[in-house]
Design an enzyme around this catalytic site. Structure first.
Site, PDB file in Angstrom:
ATOM      1  N   THR A 221       2.002  29.905 -32.441  1.00 42.89           N
ATOM      2  CA  THR A 221       2.007  29.651 -30.764  1.00 42.89           C
ATOM      3  C   THR A 221       3.270  29.465 -30.481  1.00 42.89           C
ATOM      4  OG1 THR A 221      -0.062  31.123 -31.662  1.00 42.89           O
ATOM      5  CG2 THR A 221       1.509  31.170 -28.573  1.00 42.89           C
ATOM      6  N   GLU A 241       5.843  34.511 -36.933  1.00 45.97           N
ATOM      7  CA  GLU A 241       3.895  34.934 -37.973  1.00 45.97           C
ATOM      8  C   GLU A 241       3.445  33.537 -37.140  1.00 45.97           C
ATOM      9  OE1 GLU A 241       2.691  37.770 -39.447  1.00 45.97           O
ATOM     10  OE2 GLU A 241       4.345  38.225 -41.066  1.00 45.97           O
ATOM     11  N   CYS A 275      -2.731  30.644 -42.093  1.00 43.05           N
ATOM     12  CA  CYS A 275      -2.755  31.037 -41.247  1.00 43.05           C
ATOM     13  C   CYS A 275      -4.352  32.204 -40.743  1.00 43.05           C
ATOM     14  CB  CYS A 275      -2.173  31.524 -40.450  1.00 43.05           C
ATOM     15  SG  CYS A 275      -1.064  33.101 -42.270  1.00 43.05           S
TER      16      CYS A 275
HETATM   17  P1  NAD Z   1       4.823  24.056 -35.853  1.00 42.92           P
HETATM   18  O1  NAD Z   1       5.405  25.130 -35.094  1.00 42.92           O
HETATM   19  O2  NAD Z   1       4.976  22.408 -34.798  1.00 42.92           O
HETATM   20  O3  NAD Z   1       6.023  23.791 -36.746  1.00 42.92           O
HETATM   21  C1  NAD Z   1       6.954  24.800 -36.976  1.00 42.92           C
HETATM   22  C2  NAD Z   1       8.243  24.681 -38.148  1.00 42.92           C
HETATM   23  O4  NAD Z   1       9.034  24.482 -36.428  1.00 42.92           O
HETATM   24  C3  NAD Z   1       8.510  22.992 -38.336  1.00 42.92           C
HETATM   25  O5  NAD Z   1       9.543  23.778 -39.109  1.00 42.92           O
HETATM   26  C4  NAD Z   1       9.056  22.443 -36.474  1.00 42.92           C
HETATM   27  O6  NAD Z   1       9.562  21.538 -37.141  1.00 42.92           O
HETATM   28  C5  NAD Z   1       9.653  23.876 -36.460  1.00 42.92           C
HETATM   29  N1  NAD Z   1      10.011  23.843 -35.050  1.00 42.92           N
HETATM   30  C6  NAD Z   1       9.110  23.093 -34.376  1.00 42.92           C
HETATM   31  N2  NAD Z   1       9.780  23.184 -32.903  1.00 42.92           N
HETATM   32  C7  NAD Z   1      11.004  23.804 -32.808  1.00 42.92           C
HETATM   33  C8  NAD Z   1      12.087  24.160 -32.266  1.00 42.92           C
HETATM   34  N3  NAD Z   1      11.502  24.160 -31.356  1.00 42.92           N
HETATM   35  N4  NAD Z   1      12.426  25.548 -32.304  1.00 42.92           N
HETATM   36  C9  NAD Z   1      12.762  25.666 -33.558  1.00 42.92           C
HETATM   37  N5  NAD Z   1      11.810  24.714 -34.475  1.00 42.92           N
HETATM   38  C10 NAD Z   1      10.673  24.394 -34.174  1.00 42.92           C
HETATM   39  O7  NAD Z   1       3.399  24.771 -36.506  1.00 42.92           O
HETATM   40  P2  NAD Z   1       2.855  24.030 -38.080  1.00 42.92           P
HETATM   41  O8  NAD Z   1       2.296  22.890 -37.176  1.00 42.92           O
HETATM   42  O9  NAD Z   1       3.782  23.288 -38.677  1.00 42.92           O
HETATM   43  O10 NAD Z   1       2.186  25.110 -38.890  1.00 42.92           O
HETATM   44  C11 NAD Z   1       0.842  25.065 -38.201  1.00 42.92           C
HETATM   45  C12 NAD Z   1       0.542  26.344 -37.826  1.00 42.92           C
HETATM   46  O11 NAD Z   1       1.437  27.637 -38.391  1.00 42.92           O
HETATM   47  C13 NAD Z   1      -0.537  26.541 -37.455  1.00 42.92           C
HETATM   48  O12 NAD Z   1      -0.714  27.063 -36.132  1.00 42.92           O
HETATM   49  C14 NAD Z   1      -0.902  28.243 -38.468  1.00 42.92           C
HETATM   50  O13 NAD Z   1      -1.818  29.612 -37.489  1.00 42.92           O
HETATM   51  C15 NAD Z   1       0.744  28.823 -37.994  1.00 42.92           C
HETATM   52  N6  NAD Z   1       0.806  29.603 -39.443  1.00 42.92           N
HETATM   53  C16 NAD Z   1       1.296  30.672 -39.003  1.00 42.92           C
HETATM   54  C17 NAD Z   1       1.053  31.858 -40.282  1.00 42.92           C
HETATM   55  C18 NAD Z   1       1.417  33.113 -40.158  1.00 42.92           C
HETATM   56  O14 NAD Z   1       1.703  33.485 -41.489  1.00 42.92           O
HETATM   57  N7  NAD Z   1       0.670  34.404 -38.905  1.00 42.92           N
HETATM   58  C19 NAD Z   1       1.641  31.209 -40.940  1.00 42.92           C
HETATM   59  C20 NAD Z   1       1.419  29.773 -41.998  1.00 42.92           C
HETATM   60  C21 NAD Z   1       1.056  29.189 -40.664  1.00 42.92           C
END
Ligand code: NAD
Length: 469
Positions: A221, A241, A275
């Site tokens: 989030t 998402e 998620c």
């Molecule tokens: P994250 O937000 O740390 O990273 C996700 C992606 O965003 C990575 O590729 C990362 O490099 C990139 N990122 C990081 N900072 C950024 C910025 N400032 N601007 C643009 N991109 C940036 O998430 P995560 O730890 O990889 O994933 C886990 C989270 O994802 C959990 O909270 C989970 O619930 C959620 N998730 C949601 C869904 C859904 O469909 N709702 C599906 C899978 C995971």
């Protein structure tokens, strides 16, 4: 091992810093990938913009043909792809195979979708046609939990709607996405589907770029909020998402053995790193102890280990940060008086392994109940009146999913109607369908994926009013 980014269909190495890709089961470095330099990102966007002028005019049957060919290629490389997913992500091989199979199913489904055109005729003779036009260049940012499948969830609807796409995978799990983009580029024109590599900094630069028309993001989030802020100056639209804290509500009339088997799968799928996993379980007080006993059996039957080894049913947590976060939730629950039941398996010596864990006698105010644990820990609470649980559900800042478990389907549907979440399952959880809209309410997201509605998120409306001269 391919560690390239893809610009204009060409595989090239990034000019930025080197990032280790680790195997979470052994902590060994699998390989290094080089981040994309900012000049490379500029070039990538410019080439995608150029490719869009051709791609947007391509006849749909050619896209359908290419999608089916991509799906076939993926299927023919299923074993190799699954091994790569397990190596970098940690999930057991059988689950990585499922990830590849589901990806193929999703691609074939999206191939079959048709973008509608609406026609209206006014009394004065004027005709109106409403089209769904492509947007231009779409940025896709993906997480580390289901790296291969989620990338496909983003890429194929955007491409089918005749956009060009640039993906940035998680820096923790780039390898299977690189392979996906390699396969896609064997079937699509240069520049239509590109890849840049690196961490949040390059993700930030990509999502901020003025020539990006839309950002589709799956992840936490906090990052989703940053992306939304980033979209303001150029009024980009976004699909976010995000995280969830899905509740499962088990009523007293269920078949306990059957429900516990399904609840276990839904809560501990991919070591809880999904998620849409069930993240807190509320059980009617009359069956609470029986449910705990059965779930304890289930966690004790797991075989923890390296996902590449035969017989492994339960993998590690994907990275150190997540490992520490999940451990902290367990410590907090213990400090607040919960009983913790861990599977009695010995943990492998190395790797980010956490035994599947039940937090019994959990209370609403505990962190593991309030927040998203995203790991193999399930808090279990008891209730006497379902109305109390519905109220608790709706007090959450998240609104991704929820499930109701009962033989009384009518009652379950009434409960579903009162729940503030994008998806409510009755007698299952986390079983997604390519046809049904999937998205979060509240802090769980903006916009929707899947189905025709998900595809249309990658289009602009254009109404053409035609009056005879
Ligand atoms: P994250 O937000 O740390 O990273 C996700 C992606 O965003 C990575 O590729 C990362 O490099 C990139 N990122 C990081 N900072 C950024 C910025 N400032 N601007 C643009 N991109 C940036 O998430 P995560 O730890 O990889 O994933 C886990 C989270 O994802 C959990 O909270 C989970 O619930 C959620 N998730 C949601 C869904 C859904 O469909 N709702 C599906 C899978 C995971």
């Amino acid at each position: 091992m391919n560690t390239s980014m893809y610009i204009n269909g060409q595989a090239i190495l990034g000019n930025g810093n080197a990032l280790d890709v680790n195997n979470p089961a052994t902590l060994e470095v699998i390989t290094q990938v080089y981040s994309s330099a900012f000049e490379q990102l500029e070039e990538c966007v410019a080439k995608a913009k150029q490719a869009f002028t051709i791609w947007k005019n391509l006849a749909d049957p050619k896209i359908v043909e290419a999608f089916h060919a991509i799906a076939e290629d993926i299927l023919s490389q299923k074993e190799e792809l699954a091994r790569l997913i397990t190596l970098e992500q940690g999930k057991p091989l059988f689950l990585a195979q499922v990830e590849v199979e589901l990806t193929v199913q999703w691609i074939n489904y999206v191939a079959g979708l048709n973008i509608p055109v609406e026609h209206y005729q006014e009394a004065n003779g004027k005709k109106i046609t409403v089209y769904n036009r492509p947007l231009g260049v779409v940025a896709s940012i993906t997480p580390w939990n289901w790296p291969f499948m989620i990338a496909a969830w983003h890429l194929f609807p955007a491409l089918k709607a005749k956009n060009c796409v640039i993906n940035k995978p998680s820096e923790f799990t780039p390898l299977s996405t690189i392979k996906l983009i390699e396969i896609i580029n064997q079937h699509l024109p240069a520049g239509v589907c590109s890849l840049i590599l690196g961490d949040g900094k390059i993700g930030h630069a990509l999502t901020q770029h003025p020539d990006i028309q839309k950002v589709t993001f799956t992840g936490s989030t906090g990052t989703g909020q940053k992306i939304l802020e980033n979209s303001v100056s150029t009024l980009k639209s976004v699909v976010l998402e995000l995280g969830g804290n899905d509740i499962g509500i088990v009523l007293e009339d269920v078949d306990i053995d059957q429900v516990c088997r399904k609840v276990f799968m839904s809560a501990f799928l991919n070591a809880g790193q999904t998620c849409a996993c069930l993240k807190r379980l509320y059980v009617h007080e009359k069956i609470y102890d029986q449910v705990i006993r059965k779930l304890t059996e289930m966690i004790n039957s797991q075989v923890l280990g390296n996902g590449l080894e035969e017989g492994t049913t339960f993998g590690p947590v994907q990275n150190k940060l997540q490992f520490e976060k999940v451990q902290a939730f367990i410590t907090d629950a213990l400090e607040h008086g919960a009983t913790v039941i861990r599977s009695h398996q010995l943990l492998p010596e190395k790797g980010y392994f956490i035994a599947p864990t039940l937090v019994v006698n959990a209370r609403d105010e505990m962190e593991v109940v309030q927040k998203e644990q995203f790991g193999p820990v399930l808090p279990i609470l008891s209730f006497s009146h379902v109305d109390e649980v519905i109220k608790t559900t709706n007090q959450s800042e998240f609104g991704l999913g929820a499930s109701v478990w009962t033989k009384n389907l009518q009652k379950a549907e009434k409960i579903a109607e009162q729940i503030e979440a994008g998806t409510v399952w009755i007698n299952s959880h986390a079983d997604l369908s390519p046809e049904a809209a999937f998205g979060g309410w509240k802090l769980s997201g903006l916009g929707y994926s899947f189905g025709l509605g998900g595809l249309l998120q990658y289009t602009h409306k254009q109404s053409v009013h035609i009056t005879a001269a």
